[in-house]
Write a protein that holds these residues in place. Structure first.
Motif, PDB file in Angstrom:
ATOM      1  N   ARG A  12      23.391 -38.684  -8.776  1.00  0.00           N
ATOM      2  CA  ARG A  12      23.022 -38.103 -10.161  1.00  0.00           C
ATOM      3  C   ARG A  12      21.626 -38.404 -10.326  1.00  0.00           C
ATOM      4  O   ARG A  12      20.759 -37.460 -11.156  1.00  0.00           O
ATOM      5  N   ASP A  13      21.196 -39.594 -10.222  1.00  0.00           N
ATOM      6  CA  ASP A  13      19.670 -39.883 -10.763  1.00  0.00           C
ATOM      7  C   ASP A  13      18.564 -39.394  -9.567  1.00  0.00           C
ATOM      8  O   ASP A  13      17.409 -39.618  -9.808  1.00  0.00           O
ATOM      9  N   CYS A  14      18.860 -38.750  -8.527  1.00  0.00           N
ATOM     10  CA  CYS A  14      17.932 -38.353  -7.664  1.00  0.00           C
ATOM     11  C   CYS A  14      17.469 -36.906  -8.163  1.00  0.00           C
ATOM     12  O   CYS A  14      18.242 -35.989  -8.492  1.00  0.00           O
ATOM     13  N   GLU A  15      16.225 -36.810  -8.180  1.00  0.00           N
ATOM     14  CA  GLU A  15      15.883 -35.576  -8.947  1.00  0.00           C
ATOM     15  C   GLU A  15      15.390 -34.420  -7.824  1.00  0.00           C
ATOM     16  O   GLU A  15      15.086 -33.435  -8.284  1.00  0.00           O
ATOM     17  N   ALA A 101      24.903 -27.285  -3.833  1.00  0.00           N
ATOM     18  CA  ALA A 101      24.389 -26.684  -4.856  1.00  0.00           C
ATOM     19  C   ALA A 101      25.014 -26.965  -6.319  1.00  0.00           C
ATOM     20  O   ALA A 101      24.281 -26.779  -7.239  1.00  0.00           O
ATOM     21  N   HIS A 102      26.303 -27.143  -6.340  1.00  0.00           N
ATOM     22  CA  HIS A 102      26.926 -27.488  -7.479  1.00  0.00           C
ATOM     23  C   HIS A 102      26.319 -28.716  -8.155  1.00  0.00           C
ATOM     24  O   HIS A 102      26.281 -28.813  -9.397  1.00  0.00           O
ATOM     25  N   HIS A 103      25.769 -29.635  -7.550  1.00  0.00           N
ATOM     26  CA  HIS A 103      25.002 -30.809  -8.071  1.00  0.00           C
ATOM     27  C   HIS A 103      23.734 -30.545  -7.970  1.00  0.00           C
ATOM     28  O   HIS A 103      22.925 -31.626  -8.561  1.00  0.00           O
ATOM     29  N   GLY A 104      23.137 -29.288  -7.941  1.00  0.00           N
ATOM     30  CA  GLY A 104      21.636 -29.149  -8.201  1.00  0.00           C
ATOM     31  C   GLY A 104      20.897 -29.085  -6.953  1.00  0.00           C
ATOM     32  O   GLY A 104      19.717 -28.857  -7.049  1.00  0.00           O
TER      33      GLY A 104
ATOM     34  N   ASP B  79      28.666 -36.410  -9.404  1.00  0.00           N
ATOM     35  CA  ASP B  79      27.556 -36.041  -8.532  1.00  0.00           C
ATOM     36  C   ASP B  79      27.533 -36.559  -7.051  1.00  0.00           C
ATOM     37  O   ASP B  79      28.266 -37.460  -6.941  1.00  0.00           O
ATOM     38  N   GLY B  80      27.248 -35.722  -6.195  1.00  0.00           N
ATOM     39  CA  GLY B  80      27.540 -35.856  -4.781  1.00  0.00           C
ATOM     40  C   GLY B  80      28.605 -35.594  -4.123  1.00  0.00           C
ATOM     41  O   GLY B  80      28.987 -35.591  -2.961  1.00  0.00           O
ATOM     42  N   THR B  81      29.657 -35.497  -4.848  1.00  0.00           N
ATOM     43  CA  THR B  81      31.103 -34.994  -4.357  1.00  0.00           C
ATOM     44  C   THR B  81      30.895 -33.659  -3.562  1.00  0.00           C
ATOM     45  O   THR B  81      30.602 -32.766  -3.967  1.00  0.00           O
TER      46      THR B  81
END
Lengths: 242, 242, 242, 242, 242, 242
Positions: A12-15, A101-104, B79-81
C-alpha cells in the motif's frame, strides 16, 4: 521488491505505478539443464532490472511471483515438460495484471524467459492495453540483448546465464552428451515457414546449440545487459502516455 | 524431488505414477505476514509429505512448481492481493495435471495452502478424475490436521508454520497491531449463511485470530502432522483403483 | 408469491427488492425416494420461508421457478440422475439472477436443496455480488438447521421432510431395502480428503443413513426451522448495505 | 412417466430409449395470463403426448422435469420476465440430454412451449445429433397443429389451452384490458424482415391477438391434437435409424 | 482450382490431400491503397503458387475462399479497418480447416497476406496439427521472399504487388501524400520491445515506407518468387510425414 | 461502395451511418452449381440494393466484404462443403459489425444468401442491437421476395439468379442430372418437425427442386425485386429510432 515477501501495508505504501511480472516455463532444457530454467532466468532478469532501475531512479518496483508454467506443448515429447494452452496462459496473465492494476500498478512489464510464450504475450498485452484499465508490454530477455553467442535452446546463452545465477542447477557431467545430441537449428524450414510444430522434430535431446561453450562470465554479462535493457524499458513505460 | 530442479532424463527415469502439485495464493496476510504465505506453506507441506513418503516407501515423487496465484478476489480490498477467476484457476490446474499425466504421472495430489482455492479444487479434481486421463484429489493442509490452535486467517496456525519454515518473512514488530485489528471470526453469519463475500467486511486489517500466540514449536508440529497426513494420502492414492 | 403464477403487472406492483430462487437437482435418492426430491424440498422450504417472512413483516417476496437440474455428476452411476456441468449451472443461475435484478429484485436468496450445488452457488453468488448489479447468497436448508438426525443422502432428514410435504412420493415398500444397501458415511476419507468423487464408490444403492427412522413429525419440525432460518436471512439481506 | 416422481430403480427398469424433455419460459403473457404459461403448456402437452403414445403402443416414456427459463430477452421490458442467453440455454439443454443418453434414453424429443426457444432448439438438436451420443429433435406444440385461431402471444391459442389445463391461472378480470392493449401482429416488418428485436416495440401490454375469444373447448381440442402430433413424432423417432 | 467455382462432384473427384486457404485482412493501407489489399494479395499469391505447383507436378490443389477479415485492431484508428479478436479468427480458421479435412484435404497451407495474422496463425496451426485430424502451416508471403525493397506497411512491397495484380485499385494521386505522412519504421522500440500496440502511434496516415518507389515490375517479380516459395512449401507438405 | 476497394480516407469521408455486410456460405449446390453460390448471390443482392438505394436517395452505403463460410454442417456429406459452428459464425459477424460501428456505421443490414445462416443471424442481430453499440438486422434475399418459383436448394430460384449474375458458373451439362437426383422437398417432416438434421437424408445429389426450369430472365427479376426490398429496408433502418 518481491511482492510475495512484502506485507499488504508495505505494498500500500509503495508509490510506484509500475510492476514487473515474470513468466517462465517448466520444460525440457536438455540433459544438462533443469526443467525450471526459464522460470529461474526470468526471475533473475526481473530482479536485475528492478535493481538497476532502483539505482538509477531511487524508485522501487514490485515484482510479482513468477508464473511457472507457460506455452510449451512444443516440448511435450520430452519428459517433465508442463504446459497450458495459450488461451489459459493468456487468461492467467491478463487477470493477474488486472489485479495488479486494481491496486494502482497499472503499467506492467512482463519479463519473459521462454520463446514459446512470446506470441501469446504480445497478443495479451495488446488486449490489456486496448481493453483493460492497464498498459502492459512483454520483455523477453534474450530478444533484448545483442550477443555473439547463439540462443538456440538450452544452448550457450541460457546455459551461461544459469552458470551465473544457479550453477548447481547444471549437470556438468551431461554437457558433452547435450552437445552431441543437439539439433543444428531451431525448426525445419521451407520457404520461410517452419514445418515443425514440435521440437523433437529437429533435436534428439531437446538442445539446440552447443552448451559446452557456456561460461559464467558470459552469463554475468548477459544478466547485466538484460537488467540494463529492462531498466531502460521501465523508464520508458513510466514516462509514456498510456 | 523438485521437478523444476530435475532434467528431463531424470524425470523420464522416475518410476512414480504419483505427482504432487502445490497451489498457493498471493494475498494479504495481515500486517505481519507476507503476501506469499500460502505459496510458502503449500510448498513446505508438499516437501515434508514427499519426504515422509520417501522415508516410508523408498519411492520418490516429483513435486511440480507451486502455482502462485489462486482464487482470492475476496481479499482484493487489501493491497497486493493478486487473483484470477475460478474458471482460469481451474483451467490452469487442469491443464497442468494433464501435462503431468502425459508423462505418466496420472495420480496427482494437489497440495493446497489457501482456503479460497478449496471449492475450485474439489470441482476440478472431480472433472479431471471423471473426464481426463488422470485421477486427482486436493489436500488442503490445514483441513487435514487436528490442532488446538485456531486457523482463522494469518492467525496462530499459519503464523506458527511460517515461524518454522521462514521466520524472517514475519514482521514481528507488527504482531501486536495484527492482533488488535483482527476480526473475531471468518465471515458474517445468519442462518448458516455467510453474508460476506469479501474479507474486509469482517476484518479491519485482514487478520482473523490472534497471531501473537504463534510459535515455531507449534509450526514444527503442524508441518510434521501435515507431512504425515500427506504421506498417508499418497499411499492411499497410489494403491487405489483409479 | 410464486412468480410463475403472477402476471407481469402483478410483479410490476410488487415493491420488494428481495427475491427467492430455489435450486434443486434431479438425481437418485435411493430405492425409496423420488429423483425429484431436491427440487421438491427446496421449493417447500422457499415457500415456508417466504410465508414466515410475510407473517413477520407483511412483505411478499416473489419466488422464481425452481431450477430443476443441477450439479450431480457424482450420482451418474444411478439411473435417471440428470446433471449439467458446474459452469453451465452457474451461468444458468447467474443470468436468471440478472434478469430478476433487471426488474428491481436485486437482493436474491437462492434456496438450495442439493449438497452438490453448494460450492458452485458459493462461487456464483460471490461473482454476482462483486461484478453484477445484484447481491446474492445461497441458503442450503439442511446446513441451516441443527438436528439430532443424520443428513446422509436420502437418509432420515430428507426422507422426513418428504413425509411431511409429499408422502405419496415415498415408496414405503422399499424403505427396508434402502436401509440395508445404504453406505455408512458420505465419502471415503484419508487425511481429511475424500478420495471418492462419485457416490457409487461408497454406497450400493445411493443411500447414506437410515431412512427407516424418518417421520413426518420430524419433517414438520425441519420445515418450520428451515423456514424460520430463511426468514431470518431474508430480513438480514433486506437490511444490509449491498 | 414423470422422471422426477420415479425412483432410480424404476427408471433403470424402464425399457424405453425415448425420453421427453419439456422446455418452457418464464415471461410476460399479458395482464391476464401468468408468467409461467409456457412451462405449464409444454408440460401439459408432454404429458398428453406420452399418454397418447402409451395408449397406442403400451410403452411408457419418461418425461424429464420442465426447464422453466428460456430465451426470452425480447420480453424483458415487461416485469417478471426471466431469461438466459441462447448459449446458456443450449448448454443446459444439451447437457441434460447427454445425461438422459448416459442412461440409455438416447432418442429425445424436446417439447417446447415458447417461440423464442425455437431457433436455439433447432441448433442444439442438430449439434446433439451430429456430435453427441444421442438423437434429438424439438417439437414446438403450436407449430404442430392446424387451427383456425390465431397464435399471437398470450392470444386465443395459448389462453384457450390455459383455460383447459389450469383455468385458475387466468385473470378473467383483465381479459378486456388484454384485448385493448394488444398489438396487431408479431413484429414490425419491412421487406420480409422484422425490424423489432423486442416485443414492446409492437405491443403495449405484451399481448398479440384477442384472448377474449379463447375457450376451454378450443383448449381441449388443441391439447388433443398436440398430444396426437407428439405421439406421431415419438413413433417416428423410435423407429428411425439414428 | 478455386473451390468456390467448382461443384461438389468436381471436388469429390479431386485426388489431392493438399488444400490452400488464403487469409487477408480488411484494414487501412494508407491514402493510396485499398482496404482490401491483404485479401487481394493473399488470393493472388495463392493462385500463383498453386499454378506453379500444377506446372511442376500436374496436380491441382483446391483454393478455399479468402477469409477477408482478420486480426487488425492495431489499425482501428483508421476508418474502415475491420477486425475480429484473435480468438474468433483462430476459431474461424480452425473450423474451416477441419471441414477441409473432413473431405480428405488434411494437409492445409494457409496463405496469409497480413502481418497481424501471423502469430495467431502460428498458434492455430500448431493446435490443428497436434490435436485435430489435419496438418497445417501458415505461409506469409512477404516473409518468404528476399527483396531489396522495404516491407513497411502499404509501402513499396505491397504497393508493387498491387500494381502488378490490380493497378486500378491504387489511387496514384495520393502516392505523394502517402509518402509524406508515412512513419519511418514499424513501432516504437525500447530494449527490443515495441511499446506501441497500435499503428497510429507511429504513422500519421497509416503508411510505413515509401510507396512512390513501387513498380509493377517489382510486383511481378515478388509474385513469381512468392509463388515459387509456395510451390516449394506445397511439395514439402505433401511429402512429409504428418 | 465496396469498402474493400476504398481507401481509409474515402471511408472517413462517407457520411452514412448505414453499412451492408453480405454473408454467404461455401457449400454444395448440386452437380450443376458452384460451391460458392451463396456468396455470389448475397454479394449481388447487396450491390443491387445499395445501387437502388443510391438512385433513390443519392446516398452511398459501404458494402463490407462477403463473409464466405457460414453455418452449413447440414451439407457436410457433400464434398467441398465448408462450415464453421454457429458460435464461431456469430462471433465473426458480431465483431465485424462492432468494427463497422467503431467507425460510425452503426446501422448494419446483413444481406444473407444461405438459409442455414438465418437462425444464427436472427440471434446475433438481436444480441448486437440489445447489448452492443449498434443496431443490426438480417435480410435473407429469397425470404424477401414473392415468386412463383420454388426455392428448394440449388433449385429454380438460385439457379435463375446465377444465370443472371454469373452464367459461366453453371454446369449446363449437369442440369438434367441435377433434376433427376433432386429431393422432392426440404426435410423429412412429422407433426411439424423436420426429423432430418442433414440434407443427404432427403436428397441424393444435394438438390431440392427442378433447376432445369431456371432462366436468366427470372434471375433478372429476382435480383431487381431483392434489390428493391433491400433498398426499402435500408430506408427503414436509416429512419428508425435505434
Amino acid at each position: 521488491m518481491q511482492l510475495s515477501e512484502a506485507t499488504w501495508p508495505e505494498i500500500r505504501d509503495c508509490e510506484s505505478d509500475l510492476a514487473v511480472l515474470p513468466t517462465g516455463s517448466t520444460e525440457q532444457h536438455g540433459p544438462h539443464a533443469p526443467l525450471g530454467t526459464d522460470a529461474k532466468t526470468s526471475a533473475a532478469v526481473a530482479e536485475a532490472g528492478v535493481e538497476t532501475y532502483r539505482e538509477r531512479t531511487g524508485a522501487d518496483v514490485p515484482i510479482a511471483p513468477t508464473i511457472p508454467i507457460g506455452v510449451a506443448a512444443e516440448h511435450r515429447a520430452f519428459d517433465g515438460t508442463l504446459w497450458v494452452s495459450p488461451d489459459t496462459f493468456r487468461a492467467y496473465v491478463r487477470e493477474t495484471v488486472a489485479s495488479l492494476a486494481h491496486h494502482g500498478f497499472d503499467r506492467v512489464v512482463i519479463v519473459n524467459g521462454h520463446g514459446g510464450n512470446t506470441n501469446a504475450l504480445r497478443e495479451v498485452t495488446g488486449a490489456i492495453s486496448r481493453e483493460d484499465a492497464a498498459y502492459a508490454v512483454a520483455f523477453t530477455w534474450f530478444d533484448s540483448i545483442d550477443t555473439e553467442a547463439e540462443m538456440g535452446h538450452a544452448g550457450p546463452v541460457e546455459t551461461s546465464l544459469l552458470y551465473h545465477i544457479d550453477d548447481e542447477a547444471i549437470c556438468e557431467a551431461e554437457l558433452e552428451t547435450a552437445r552431441e545430441g543437439a539439433g543444428e537449428g531451431w525448426g525445419e524450414w521451407v520457404a520461410g515457414v517452419n514445418l515443425a510444430h514440435d521440437s523433437d522434430e529437429f533435436t534428439d535431446n531437446g538442445v539446440v546449440g552447443d552448451p559446452t561453450t557456456a561460461t559464467a562470465d558470459l552469463g554475468e554479462r548477459l544478466l547485466a545487459r538484460s537488467g540494463e535493457g529492462l531498466a531502460d524499458l521501465l523508464a520508458a513505460v513510466d514516462s509514456r502516455d498510456r
